[in-house]
Design a protein around this motif. Structure first.
Motif, PDB file in Angstrom:
ATOM      1  N   ARG A   1      -4.832  11.782   2.001  1.00  0.00           N
ATOM      2  CA  ARG A   1      -4.140  11.300   3.151  1.00  0.00           C
ATOM      3  C   ARG A   1      -4.918   9.769   3.837  1.00  0.00           C
ATOM      4  NH1 ARG A   1      -2.677  15.522   5.600  1.00  0.00           N
ATOM      5  NH2 ARG A   1      -0.728  15.664   4.653  1.00  0.00           N
TER       6      ARG A   1
ATOM      7  N   LEU B   1       5.249   7.894  -8.416  1.00  0.00           N
ATOM      8  CA  LEU B   1       4.882   8.600  -7.486  1.00  0.00           C
ATOM      9  C   LEU B   1       5.915   9.956  -7.236  1.00  0.00           C
ATOM     10  CD1 LEU B   1       4.869   5.623  -5.278  1.00  0.00           C
ATOM     11  CD2 LEU B   1       2.966   7.150  -5.256  1.00  0.00           C
TER      12      LEU B   1
ATOM     13  N   GLY C   1       3.755   9.836   6.940  1.00  0.00           N
ATOM     14  CA  GLY C   1       2.749  10.052   6.269  1.00  0.00           C
ATOM     15  C   GLY C   1       1.768  11.236   6.607  1.00  0.00           C
TER      16      GLY C   1
ATOM     17  N   ASP D   1      -6.565   7.958   2.212  1.00  0.00           N
ATOM     18  CA  ASP D   1      -6.681   6.756   1.112  1.00  0.00           C
ATOM     19  C   ASP D   1      -5.013   6.278   1.050  1.00  0.00           C
ATOM     20  OD1 ASP D   1      -9.224   7.220   0.742  1.00  0.00           O
ATOM     21  OD2 ASP D   1      -8.897   8.305  -1.124  1.00  0.00           O
ATOM     22  N   PHE D   2      -4.138   6.843   2.018  1.00  0.00           N
ATOM     23  CA  PHE D   2      -3.020   6.166   1.868  1.00  0.00           C
ATOM     24  C   PHE D   2      -2.894   4.689   2.081  1.00  0.00           C
ATOM     25  CE2 PHE D   2      -0.152  10.025   2.827  1.00  0.00           C
ATOM     26  CZ  PHE D   2      -0.585  10.852   1.569  1.00  0.00           C
TER      27      PHE D   2
ATOM     28  N   VAL E   1       1.220  13.507  -1.923  1.00  0.00           N
ATOM     29  CA  VAL E   1       1.756  12.474  -2.670  1.00  0.00           C
ATOM     30  C   VAL E   1       0.699  12.744  -3.851  1.00  0.00           C
ATOM     31  CG1 VAL E   1       1.701   9.916  -2.925  1.00  0.00           C
ATOM     32  CG2 VAL E   1       2.214  10.813  -0.790  1.00  0.00           C
TER      33      VAL E   1
ATOM     34  N   VAL F   1       6.459  12.628  -3.980  1.00  0.00           N
ATOM     35  CA  VAL F   1       6.140  12.878  -2.785  1.00  0.00           C
ATOM     36  C   VAL F   1       6.792  14.185  -1.999  1.00  0.00           C
ATOM     37  CG1 VAL F   1       6.349  11.831  -0.249  1.00  0.00           C
ATOM     38  CG2 VAL F   1       6.254  10.554  -2.161  1.00  0.00           C
TER      39      VAL F   1
ATOM     40  N   VAL G   1      -3.244  12.235  -4.175  1.00  0.00           N
ATOM     41  CA  VAL G   1      -3.791  11.025  -3.097  1.00  0.00           C
ATOM     42  C   VAL G   1      -4.181  11.613  -1.900  1.00  0.00           C
ATOM     43  CG1 VAL G   1      -3.625   8.583  -2.054  1.00  0.00           C
ATOM     44  CG2 VAL G   1      -2.608   9.228  -4.293  1.00  0.00           C
TER      45      VAL G   1
ATOM     46  N   LEU H   1       5.593   4.297   1.842  1.00  0.00           N
ATOM     47  CA  LEU H   1       6.029   5.651   2.605  1.00  0.00           C
ATOM     48  C   LEU H   1       6.674   5.305   4.077  1.00  0.00           C
ATOM     49  CD1 LEU H   1       2.774   7.925   2.101  1.00  0.00           C
ATOM     50  CD2 LEU H   1       4.920   8.189   0.818  1.00  0.00           C
TER      51      LEU H   1
ATOM     52  N   THR I   1       0.773  -1.336   0.129  1.00  0.00           N
ATOM     53  CA  THR I   1       0.084   0.050  -0.030  1.00  0.00           C
ATOM     54  C   THR I   1       0.896   1.232  -0.044  1.00  0.00           C
ATOM     55  OG1 THR I   1       0.027   0.092   2.318  1.00  0.00           O
ATOM     56  CG2 THR I   1      -1.851  -1.197   1.395  1.00  0.00           C
ATOM     57  N   LEU I   2       0.285   2.338  -0.347  1.00  0.00           N
ATOM     58  CA  LEU I   2       1.056   3.677  -0.399  1.00  0.00           C
ATOM     59  C   LEU I   2       1.405   3.938   1.154  1.00  0.00           C
ATOM     60  CD1 LEU I   2       1.969   6.342  -1.625  1.00  0.00           C
ATOM     61  CD2 LEU I   2      -0.279   7.116  -1.354  1.00  0.00           C
ATOM     62  N   ALA I   3       0.632   3.760   2.166  1.00  0.00           N
ATOM     63  CA  ALA I   3       1.128   3.956   3.325  1.00  0.00           C
ATOM     64  C   ALA I   3       2.321   2.870   3.809  1.00  0.00           C
ATOM     65  CB  ALA I   3       0.043   3.632   4.620  1.00  0.00           C
TER      66      ALA I   3
END
Length: 64
Positions: A41, A55, A27, A43-44, A32, A57, A39, A20, A15-17
């Motif tokens: 936050r 991506l 996060g 939904d991370f 992002v 960041v 995106v 990161l 996942t994005l979280a």
């Protein structure tokens, strides 16, 4: 996958979280862009990343 212009390798179903955290980002202090779209936050933890993703960041920095 591209992260801030650099090619990185990520585990499948990441996942994005998770990415990161793995890359050392806080996060709660980043914005992002994923494949050209911002995106939320919230939904991370829901966004599943793909090898073809790009991506950007941006980390917020305080100062005075």
């Amino acid at each position: 996958m591209q992260l801030n212009g650099k090619t990185i390798t990520a585990a499948p179903a990441l996942t994005l979280a998770q990415l990161l955290k793995q890359q050392g980002f806080d996060g709660s202090r980043v914005a992002v862009e994923l494949n050209g779209s911002i995106v939320s936050r919230n939904d991370f933890g829901k966004v599943q990343l793909q090898d073809s993703d790009t991506l950007e960041v941006v980390q917020f920095v305080g100062g005075g």
